[in-house]
Design a protein around this motif. Sequence first.
Motif, PDB file in Angstrom:
ATOM      1  N   LEU A 105     -47.939-109.223 -73.430  1.00 59.87           N
ATOM      2  CA  LEU A 105     -45.871-109.450 -73.559  1.00 59.87           C
ATOM      3  C   LEU A 105     -45.342-110.585 -74.217  1.00 59.87           C
ATOM      4  CD1 LEU A 105     -46.122-108.472 -69.573  1.00 59.87           C
ATOM      5  CD2 LEU A 105     -44.982-107.375 -71.357  1.00 59.87           C
ATOM      6  N   GLU A 106     -46.350-111.766 -74.337  1.00 62.86           N
ATOM      7  CA  GLU A 106     -46.195-113.033 -74.726  1.00 62.86           C
ATOM      8  C   GLU A 106     -46.394-113.179 -76.244  1.00 62.86           C
ATOM      9  OE1 GLU A 106     -48.496-116.114 -73.957  1.00 62.86           O
ATOM     10  OE2 GLU A 106     -47.546-116.757 -72.079  1.00 62.86           O
ATOM     11  N   VAL A 107     -46.830-112.269 -76.558  1.00 64.88           N
ATOM     12  CA  VAL A 107     -46.619-111.858 -78.183  1.00 64.88           C
ATOM     13  C   VAL A 107     -45.917-111.742 -78.873  1.00 64.88           C
ATOM     14  CG1 VAL A 107     -48.091-110.766 -80.124  1.00 64.88           C
ATOM     15  CG2 VAL A 107     -49.469-112.358 -79.107  1.00 64.88           C
ATOM     16  N   ALA A 108     -45.897-110.066 -77.566  1.00 64.65           N
ATOM     17  CA  ALA A 108     -43.926-109.325 -77.948  1.00 64.65           C
ATOM     18  C   ALA A 108     -43.486-110.317 -77.924  1.00 64.65           C
ATOM     19  CB  ALA A 108     -43.697-108.030 -77.450  1.00 64.65           C
ATOM     20  N   GLY A 109     -43.362-110.502 -77.130  1.00 66.59           N
ATOM     21  CA  GLY A 109     -42.050-111.655 -76.599  1.00 66.59           C
ATOM     22  C   GLY A 109     -42.039-112.551 -78.377  1.00 66.59           C
ATOM     23  N   GLY A 110     -42.442-112.607 -78.798  1.00 65.21           N
ATOM     24  CA  GLY A 110     -42.809-113.740 -79.945  1.00 65.21           C
ATOM     25  C   GLY A 110     -42.210-113.474 -81.015  1.00 65.21           C
ATOM     26  N   ILE A 111     -43.066-112.264 -81.354  1.00 66.53           N
ATOM     27  CA  ILE A 111     -42.869-111.125 -82.326  1.00 66.53           C
ATOM     28  C   ILE A 111     -40.538-110.377 -82.438  1.00 66.53           C
ATOM     29  CG2 ILE A 111     -42.923-108.934 -83.617  1.00 66.53           C
ATOM     30  CD1 ILE A 111     -45.793-109.859 -82.919  1.00 66.53           C
ATOM     31  N   GLY A 137     -49.783-116.751 -76.184  1.00 65.43           N
ATOM     32  CA  GLY A 137     -50.589-115.340 -76.556  1.00 65.43           C
ATOM     33  C   GLY A 137     -51.651-115.243 -77.527  1.00 65.43           C
ATOM     34  N   SER A 138     -51.898-116.228 -78.253  1.00 63.68           N
ATOM     35  CA  SER A 138     -53.113-115.499 -79.346  1.00 63.68           C
ATOM     36  C   SER A 138     -54.173-116.596 -78.709  1.00 63.68           C
ATOM     37  CB  SER A 138     -52.315-116.352 -81.079  1.00 63.68           C
ATOM     38  OG  SER A 138     -52.556-117.516 -81.056  1.00 63.68           O
ATOM     39  N   ALA A 139     -53.778-117.644 -77.842  1.00 65.57           N
ATOM     40  CA  ALA A 139     -55.191-118.859 -77.243  1.00 65.57           C
ATOM     41  C   ALA A 139     -55.725-117.390 -76.775  1.00 65.57           C
ATOM     42  CB  ALA A 139     -54.632-119.633 -76.940  1.00 65.57           C
ATOM     43  N   LYS A 140     -54.856-117.391 -75.358  1.00 68.20           N
ATOM     44  CA  LYS A 140     -55.561-116.198 -75.020  1.00 68.20           C
ATOM     45  C   LYS A 140     -55.730-115.087 -74.660  1.00 68.20           C
ATOM     46  CE  LYS A 140     -51.873-117.302 -71.445  1.00 68.20           C
ATOM     47  NZ  LYS A 140     -50.639-117.243 -70.741  1.00 68.20           N
ATOM     48  N   LEU A 141     -55.369-115.092 -76.108  1.00 67.18           N
ATOM     49  CA  LEU A 141     -55.766-113.078 -77.031  1.00 67.18           C
ATOM     50  C   LEU A 141     -57.475-113.415 -77.689  1.00 67.18           C
ATOM     51  CD1 LEU A 141     -53.588-111.041 -78.305  1.00 67.18           C
ATOM     52  CD2 LEU A 141     -54.622-110.392 -76.201  1.00 67.18           C
ATOM     53  N   GLY A 142     -57.147-115.191 -78.161  1.00 66.60           N
ATOM     54  CA  GLY A 142     -58.417-114.956 -78.993  1.00 66.60           C
ATOM     55  C   GLY A 142     -59.837-116.405 -78.002  1.00 66.60           C
TER      56      GLY A 142
END
Length: 70
Positions: free
Chosen positions: A62-68, A32-37
């Motif tokens: 969604l990926e970042v929320a799922g990771g958190i 998620g952070s790679a895509k947001l970056g």
Amino acid sequence: MTITATSRPHRRLRHVWWIPQVALALAMLGAGSAKLGGEPAMIRMFDDIDTGHWFGYFVDALEVAGGIGP
């Protein structure tokens, strides 16, 4: 007295389940952070499937929320 004897394997099993959960959370946060970056390969992926950048940001969130989340 038998309660503590039977609860120890459950406690160990609970700790064993943390390993894959943490690994999956780190993988989701990394993707998620790679895509947001703005990673060029990730941007091209959403261009290739012709969904637009809004869908990429939605999936990233969604990926970042799922990771958190739990």
